[in-house]
Design a protein around this motif. Structure first.
Motif, short mmCIF file in Angstrom:
data_model
loop_
_atom_site.label_atom_id
_atom_site.label_comp_id
_atom_site.label_asym_id
_atom_site.label_seq_id
_atom_site.Cartn_x
_atom_site.Cartn_y
_atom_site.Cartn_z
N HIS A 83 0.83 -1.21 0.00
CA HIS A 83 0.00 0.00 0.00
C HIS A 83 0.87 1.26 0.00
CE1 HIS A 83 -3.92 2.04 0.87
NE2 HIS A 83 -4.41 0.91 0.37
N VAL A 84 2.10 1.16 0.49
CA VAL A 84 3.08 2.23 0.34
C VAL A 84 3.49 2.33 -1.13
CG1 VAL A 84 5.40 3.00 0.99
CG2 VAL A 84 3.90 1.94 2.71
N SER A 85 3.70 1.18 -1.75
CA SER A 85 4.08 1.15 -3.16
C SER A 85 3.03 1.84 -4.02
CB SER A 85 4.27 -0.29 -3.62
OG SER A 85 5.34 -0.90 -2.93
N TRP A 86 1.76 1.68 -3.68
CA TRP A 86 0.71 2.38 -4.43
C TRP A 86 0.97 3.90 -4.42
CZ3 TRP A 86 -5.10 2.69 -2.62
CH2 TRP A 86 -5.84 3.38 -3.60
N GLY A 87 1.37 4.43 -3.27
CA GLY A 87 1.71 5.84 -3.21
C GLY A 87 2.81 6.20 -4.18
N LEU A 88 3.81 5.33 -4.31
CA LEU A 88 4.89 5.58 -5.26
C LEU A 88 4.40 5.52 -6.70
CD1 LEU A 88 7.77 3.64 -3.50
CD2 LEU A 88 7.71 6.10 -3.95
N PHE A 89 3.47 4.64 -7.01
CA PHE A 89 2.92 4.59 -8.37
C PHE A 89 2.19 5.90 -8.70
CE2 PHE A 89 2.41 -0.15 -7.33
CZ PHE A 89 3.71 -0.42 -7.72
N GLU A 90 1.45 6.42 -7.72
CA GLU A 90 0.74 7.68 -7.95
C GLU A 90 1.73 8.83 -8.12
OE1 GLU A 90 -2.42 7.89 -8.62
OE2 GLU A 90 -2.63 5.73 -8.27
N ALA A 91 2.80 8.83 -7.34
CA ALA A 91 3.83 9.86 -7.50
C ALA A 91 4.50 9.76 -8.86
CB ALA A 91 4.86 9.74 -6.38
N ALA A 92 4.72 8.54 -9.33
CA ALA A 92 5.35 8.34 -10.64
C ALA A 92 4.46 8.84 -11.77
CB ALA A 92 5.68 6.87 -10.84
N ARG A 93 3.16 8.76 -11.59
CA ARG A 93 2.25 9.28 -12.62
C ARG A 93 2.35 10.81 -12.72
NH1 ARG A 93 -1.11 4.76 -10.54
NH2 ARG A 93 -1.43 3.35 -12.32
N GLY A 108 12.29 7.07 -10.78
CA GLY A 108 12.46 5.77 -10.16
C GLY A 108 11.43 5.43 -9.11
N PHE A 109 10.37 6.25 -9.00
CA PHE A 109 9.36 5.98 -7.97
C PHE A 109 8.58 4.71 -8.26
CE2 PHE A 109 9.11 10.88 -7.59
CZ PHE A 109 10.24 10.90 -6.78
N GLY A 110 8.13 4.56 -9.50
CA GLY A 110 7.37 3.37 -9.87
C GLY A 110 8.19 2.11 -9.77
N GLU A 111 9.45 2.20 -10.16
CA GLU A 111 10.33 1.02 -10.09
C GLU A 111 10.55 0.59 -8.64
OE1 GLU A 111 10.85 3.03 -13.93
OE2 GLU A 111 10.79 3.73 -11.84
N ALA A 112 10.68 1.56 -7.74
CA ALA A 112 10.84 1.22 -6.32
C ALA A 112 9.58 0.54 -5.79
CB ALA A 112 11.13 2.48 -5.50
N GLY A 113 8.42 1.04 -6.21
CA GLY A 113 7.18 0.41 -5.78
C GLY A 113 7.08 -1.02 -6.26
N LEU A 114 7.41 -1.26 -7.52
CA LEU A 114 7.35 -2.62 -8.05
C LEU A 114 8.33 -3.55 -7.34
CD1 LEU A 114 7.00 -2.08 -11.91
CD2 LEU A 114 5.29 -3.02 -10.34
N LYS A 115 9.48 -3.01 -6.97
CA LYS A 115 10.48 -3.83 -6.27
C LYS A 115 9.92 -4.33 -4.95
CE LYS A 115 15.43 -3.57 -5.19
NZ LYS A 115 16.60 -2.65 -5.13
N GLN A 116 9.22 -3.45 -4.23
CA GLN A 116 8.64 -3.88 -2.96
C GLN A 116 7.53 -4.90 -3.18
OE1 GLN A 116 5.41 -3.41 -1.59
NE2 GLN A 116 5.95 -4.34 0.39
N VAL A 117 6.67 -4.68 -4.16
CA VAL A 117 5.56 -5.62 -4.39
C VAL A 117 6.10 -6.99 -4.75
CG1 VAL A 117 3.56 -6.13 -5.85
CG2 VAL A 117 3.93 -3.80 -5.01
N ARG A 118 7.14 -7.04 -5.55
CA ARG A 118 7.71 -8.34 -5.91
C ARG A 118 8.35 -9.01 -4.68
NH1 ARG A 118 9.12 -5.60 -11.43
NH2 ARG A 118 7.39 -6.41 -12.68
N TRP A 119 8.90 -8.20 -3.77
CA TRP A 119 9.36 -8.79 -2.51
C TRP A 119 8.16 -9.35 -1.73
CZ3 TRP A 119 7.71 -7.35 2.35
CH2 TRP A 119 8.31 -8.04 3.41
#
Length: 389
Positions: free
Chosen positions: A195-205, A211-222
């Motif tokens: 749910h933190v990663s979702w915030g990064l996806f919105e910031a990336a938009r 690199g915000f979206g990439e960081a979010g995806l990295k956490q979700v894959r973890w």
């Protein structure tokens, strides 16, 4: 420990004020039969959240964490105030109520004023100590900052970038955040920080190529390394990892869905579907969903976490739209109807339109409290249900 906790609950109940005793007695009579419907629940919920902003004990522009039948209105809660902001902006557009948009900006201005210089935000209520930057709370406030920056870049873009950069730069190499945990829950890794990663996806938009979206995806894959074949997630609760709250299950599921929306990686949709398929049998006829579920997706308590029911309903509606599976929408509607039936749409202004932490009200999540985030998630899920009709 369990015996002592039970004794404390008994002693607390004996000393309850009259309004709390009356609500407990009413809830123990069973779920009210009438469903006021999505439109009425949204309107009443928005009015309750306005009241939560106006009557916050800290009077700062944020939203009171809760209204307690025991102690009254609490101080503002930065974390959930942050993600109420997108709801107010969205509802301002849906309803034409410009006051909602102005209230969202008032809240954002307060949040910007309490941001730490490094970009992070504190955990807990505004009046709680220690005041230290916390990963999860920062990610939830980031959702509000991104919504604000889409509407007013000059005012909110830089605070958004600072919060997103702090999250990106504090992430461990494997994608997990471990450096800035909240001091207000049990320690350990948290899969629900998707749910933190979702915030990064919105910031990336709003601000791509940082690199915000990439960081979010990295956490979700973890986080997906914590998912079992039956869809259940380990390391996914505030206090009881063996039986997580449906609230944190809703968090992790929404984060995975948003990661799929951002990346269109089919593996992420598959992971969300596995979790949803595990959840479906736990939702009984009438929308009853126990507030904690074990690793076999079986109820571990005899009360409902209304926040989690609304979150999961919203997730199921999103997946129904994505997959075309009618069973998801059917279960979502039953969950939403259950939550709406617990709401008061008339009467006492302090509870009218609010959503309890638990049903019955003396359940262990938000005991005797109406939680601002429970109301927010119920509004969002009811709006999604209306849009799907």
């Amino acid at each position: 420990m369990a015996v002592r906790a039970a004794l404390r609950r008994v002693m607390t109940d004996l000393s309850l004020p009259r309004r709390a005793k009356l609500m407990k007695a009413r809830d123990l009579e069973g779920l009210p039969p009438a469903d006021p419907g999505s439109s009425a629940a949204i309107a009443a919920g928005l009015d309750w959240l306005k009241r939560a902003q106006d009557l916050s004990a800290s009077r700062d522009g944020g939203f009171a964490r809760d209204f307690s039948l025991v102690t009254g209105w609490a101080a503002s809660y930065p974390e959930t105030s942050g993600y109420i902001v997108p709801t107010f902006f969205a509802e301002a557009e849906a309803t034409g109520d410009s006051d909602l948009a102005e209230r969202a900006r008032r809240c954002l201005d307060w949040l910007v004023s309490i941001q730490f210089p490094d970009g992070g935000f504190q955990g807990g209520r505004i009046d709680q100590e220690p005041r230290v930057p916390v990963t999860f709370n920062t990610g939830q406030i980031l959702l509000g900052l991104a919504a604000g920056a889409r509407r007013d870049r000059d005012r909110y873009l830089e605070p958004m970038r600072r919060a997103a950069s702090w999250l990106r730069d504090s992430q461990d190499d494997d994608g997990c955040w471990r450096k800035h945990p909240t001091p207000f829950s049990a320690p350990g890794e948290k899969a629900y920080e998707t749910h933190v990663s979702w915030g990064l996806f919105e910031a990336a938009r709003v601000s791509p190529d940082e690199g915000f979206g990439e960081a979010g995806l990295k956490q979700v894959r973890w986080a997906l390394t914590k998912q079992r074949p039956n869809g259940w997630f380990e390391s996914n609760c505030l206090e009881e990892p063996a039986a997580p709250l449906t609230h944190t299950i809703g968090y992790v599921l929404r984060g995975v869905i948003e990661a799929y929306s951002w990346s269109k990686d089919a593996a992420l949709l598959d992971a969300a579907v596995r979790a949803a398929d595990g959840l479906l049998p736990a939702v009984a006829v009438g929308g009853y969903l126990p507030g904690r579920l074990n690793s076999l997706w079986r109820g571990a308590v005899d009360w409902v976490c209304l926040t989690g029911s609304s979150q999961i309903a919203h997730c199921l509606l999103l997946l129904a739209r994505e997959t075309g599976r009618a069973a998801y929408a059917q279960k979502a509607r039953s969950l939403n109807a259950y939550v709406r039936r617990t709401m008061d749409i008339a009467g006492d202004a302090d509870v009218r339109g609010g959503v309890k932490g638990s049903f019955p009200v003396h359940g262990d999540y938000g005991r005797y409290q109406y939680l601002n985030w429970a109301c927010k998630f119920t509004i969002d899920s009811c709006r999604e249900e209306l849009s799907a009709e």
